[in-house]
Enzyme design. Sequence first.
Site: not given
Ligand SMILES: Cc1cc2nc3c(=O)[nH]c(=O)nc-3n(C[C@H](O)[C@H](O)[C@H](O)COP(=O)(O)OP(=O)(O)OC[C@H]3O[C@@H](n4cnc5c(N)ncnc54)[C@H](O)[C@@H]3O)c2cc1C
Ligand SMILES: Cc1ncc(C[n+]2csc(CCOP(=O)(O)OP(=O)(O)O)c2C)c(N)n1
Lengths: 163, 578
Positions: B50, B112-113, B162, B479
């Site tokens: 799912e 159940f479930q 259901k 990471m």
């Molecule tokens: C490993 C990892 C590393 C990351 N590193 C970075 C990084 O270096 N830099 C980075 O930027 N992010 C990074 N992120 C992502 C970060 O966590 C956020 O998800 C991201 O920065 C949010 O983007 P955003 O501000 O564009 O908001 P979003 O989450 O895209 O939100 C959208 C915003 O726009 C508004 N909005 C929606 N629709 C409309 C509309 N029609 N009109 C006006 N407003 C609207 C919403 O209300 C909201 O406030 C990383 C994520 C991961 C998993």
């Molecule tokens: C479901 C979930 N569990 C744990 C994490 C924490 N986490 C972030 S990056 C990462 C490692 C990812 O490894 P891989 O897919 O090999 O990517 P790489 O960083 O090596 O490119 C983990 C465990 C997560 N983001 N999501």
Amino acid sequence: MRHIISILMENESGALSRVAGLFSARGYNIESLTVAPTQDPSLSRMTLVTRGSEEIIEQITKQLNKLIDVVKLIDLAESFHIERELMMVKIKTTAEMRDEIRSMADIFRGKIIDVTPATYIVEMTGPSEKLDAFVAAIDPDSIIEVVRSGPTGISRGEKGLHL
Amino acid sequence: MELSGAQILVQSLIDEGVEYIFGYPGGAVLHLYDALFQQDELKHILVRHEQGATHAADGYARATGKPGVVLVTSGPGATNAVTGIATAYMDSIPMVIISGQVSLPVIGSDAFQEVDMIGITRPCVKHNYLVKDVTKLAETIKKAFYVATTGRPGPVVIDVPKDITAPNIKVPYKYPKKVSIRSYNPVVTGHKGQIKKAVDLLLSAHKPIIYSGGGVVLGEASKELTELTHALGYPITSTLMGLGAYPGTDKQFIGMLGMHGTYEANMAMHESDVIIAIGARFDDRVTGKLDLFCPYAKIIHIDIDPASISKTVRVDIPIVGDVKPVLEQMLEMIKESSKKPNKKALELWWHQIGQWQAVNCLEFDRESPLIKPQHVIEQLYEVTKGDAYVTSDVGQHQMWAAQYYPFDKPRHWINSGGLGTMGFGLPAAIGVKLAFPHADVACVTGEASIQMCIQELSTALQYKTPIKIINLNNRYMGMVRQWQEFSYESRYSHSYMDTIPEFVKLAEAYGHVGMRIDKPEEVRPALEAAFAMKDRTVFLDIMTDRTENVYPMIEAGKGHHDMKLRVALGTTTDRELA
Ligand SMILES: Cc1cc2nc3c(=O)[nH]c(=O)nc-3n(C[C@H](O)[C@H](O)[C@H](O)COP(=O)(O)OP(=O)(O)OC[C@H]3O[C@@H](n4cnc5c(N)ncnc54)[C@H](O)[C@@H]3O)c2cc1C
Ligand SMILES: Cc1ncc(C[n+]2csc(CCOP(=O)(O)OP(=O)(O)O)c2C)c(N)n1
Ligand SMILES: [Mg+2]
């Protein structure tokens, strides 16, 4: 600062848990919360007392407004308003004490609404501080139980919170 | 027309214009599955888990802008969907999730479930409904789609007991054309006075920057954003979620900002005097340490959600409204204004930015005997001519995809930003491919992430969704390892798996093509061969330099001006892992 937020919301099952859940999930504090249906049975009115900085209160009102079931809300602390809370206190009474409790209740404009040979129940409404003051004035050892509704409030003047 | 609840549900989805429903059957939804069986308009995609259903629907939604639809059974089916629901919620993706529930009379009896789906999902949905009356079912479905797709989009759960779908209880059916909800009226147009103030401030800026985000993608405002940026001549940066809303190859685009953003984007943010944030939410990955965030700037913020405004960073000119009409209004005013952008100041500003760009923060070792992950992404870009839909999982590979594949169009970069859900990439790619069968779809992943929803390879075969899986196999949760290297003196605690499957064989076992790539010079031909196999899903298991880190980086507690840059262009030979 203390804020009283008054919320008009859909009288749906689950609406209350959405508000309570929002507060716990976002780490906002709730001092008290009262809820009851309004004269329009499809709506309920909730009064919530919370504390926080201006920024936090702003986020709280925005997040509450975002809940789909919330129709409208006002922060009563922002305008002139009247605040009331209901309290019932069950007090152990000996023959000598009865007069004193009765006059104390009178001074605070409370009413004795139940009497048994050994107890009184005093009912009182007012701002929360007045209720606090009454409780403080009674010998703690004689208090069996205090039940408070939590404050509820209404704004003064012609405006009101409605559809 | 009299229909049973199950038929109403199916017919409502058809009347709503739903094309695909991603699901998995079980006891509580058997009536529904029986109704699905007896029609062929609504196409059901049977996933293998799912979570896969939710991510596939989510990928479909991100690529098309249409809501993704999911159907799961009660209990374990419902709980398995929660990760995907939360993923969509964090990134504001419109989805409608229909979960089966035990019959009304037994709700609350630990049947159940049975699981309290309404309670479990409350904190990670825009709204949810428990259907208690079959005569309200069609209207509830209409409301769910309306709430999911308007305002700030988000997932909506409909929990259907259901007995509501029982075949023997038939009621009149009519799908409402429109619904209104008195307690829900999302704003659209912005306050004119505020927009005027914003325009004045923008035009008086000396060191302006446009900080755009996912809201521009969600609000379909790429054209307006591009026009505004060109009209002003200002530099523009984007969040991870906003990539592609503005063409990544345009010269005014200075790269992503934030933790792994470019040096120039973060320095420009830090030094700017006016910032206009457009559909971005000042996420902590973007701001770095809040006390150090953009100390000299006045900030304008356009967002449809008032709660996004001044949540973490206080702004000077808030504009609540839908980004598209607001930008249109803004452009109009800029054109009519007697004031023009300050040419001289802007020249100096671009000169300064040019110096930051000269640092070349994304350069990497191109001579390495090992496969550099950045090189793979660059090659992917060239082979797909920058035109592919790229989904990703979470980790270093995600950042490299974001940094080295400049997206010119919105809805082409599909990743989990807010929740950062490993396992997202593969099912999301299937959803995208179903929506755009003729487009190239690549899933950039890592050997750890891909294993979280690997079972969906089987779905990809059944529904003939030929995607290309680019597995940047660094034999590490890269990471995590990177953080351990920087912050825990290289104590690589459990960021390494002693056993990793042979992905080539695994892909073949699932009926696909597998390729293993060990040398840099094999990368390009392998990619070309893979994309030439139009009707096959290809798993490219690419052995990359396991020591590579993502640079630049703002470490925890630091500001934008304090980035960790790649020190030297070292290879593994001179940089052994502890
Ligand atoms: C490993 C990892 C590393 C990351 N590193 C970075 C990084 O270096 N830099 C980075 O930027 N992010 C990074 N992120 C992502 C970060 O966590 C956020 O998800 C991201 O920065 C949010 O983007 P955003 O501000 O564009 O908001 P979003 O989450 O895209 O939100 C959208 C915003 O726009 C508004 N909005 C929606 N629709 C409309 C509309 N029609 N009109 C006006 N407003 C609207 C919403 O209300 C909201 O406030 C990383 C994520 C991961 C998993
Ligand atoms: C479901 C979930 N569990 C744990 C994490 C924490 N986490 C972030 S990056 C990462 C490692 C990812 O490894 P891989 O897919 O090999 O990517 P790489 O960083 O090596 O490119 C983990 C465990 C997560 N983001 N999501
Ligand atoms: Mg890895």
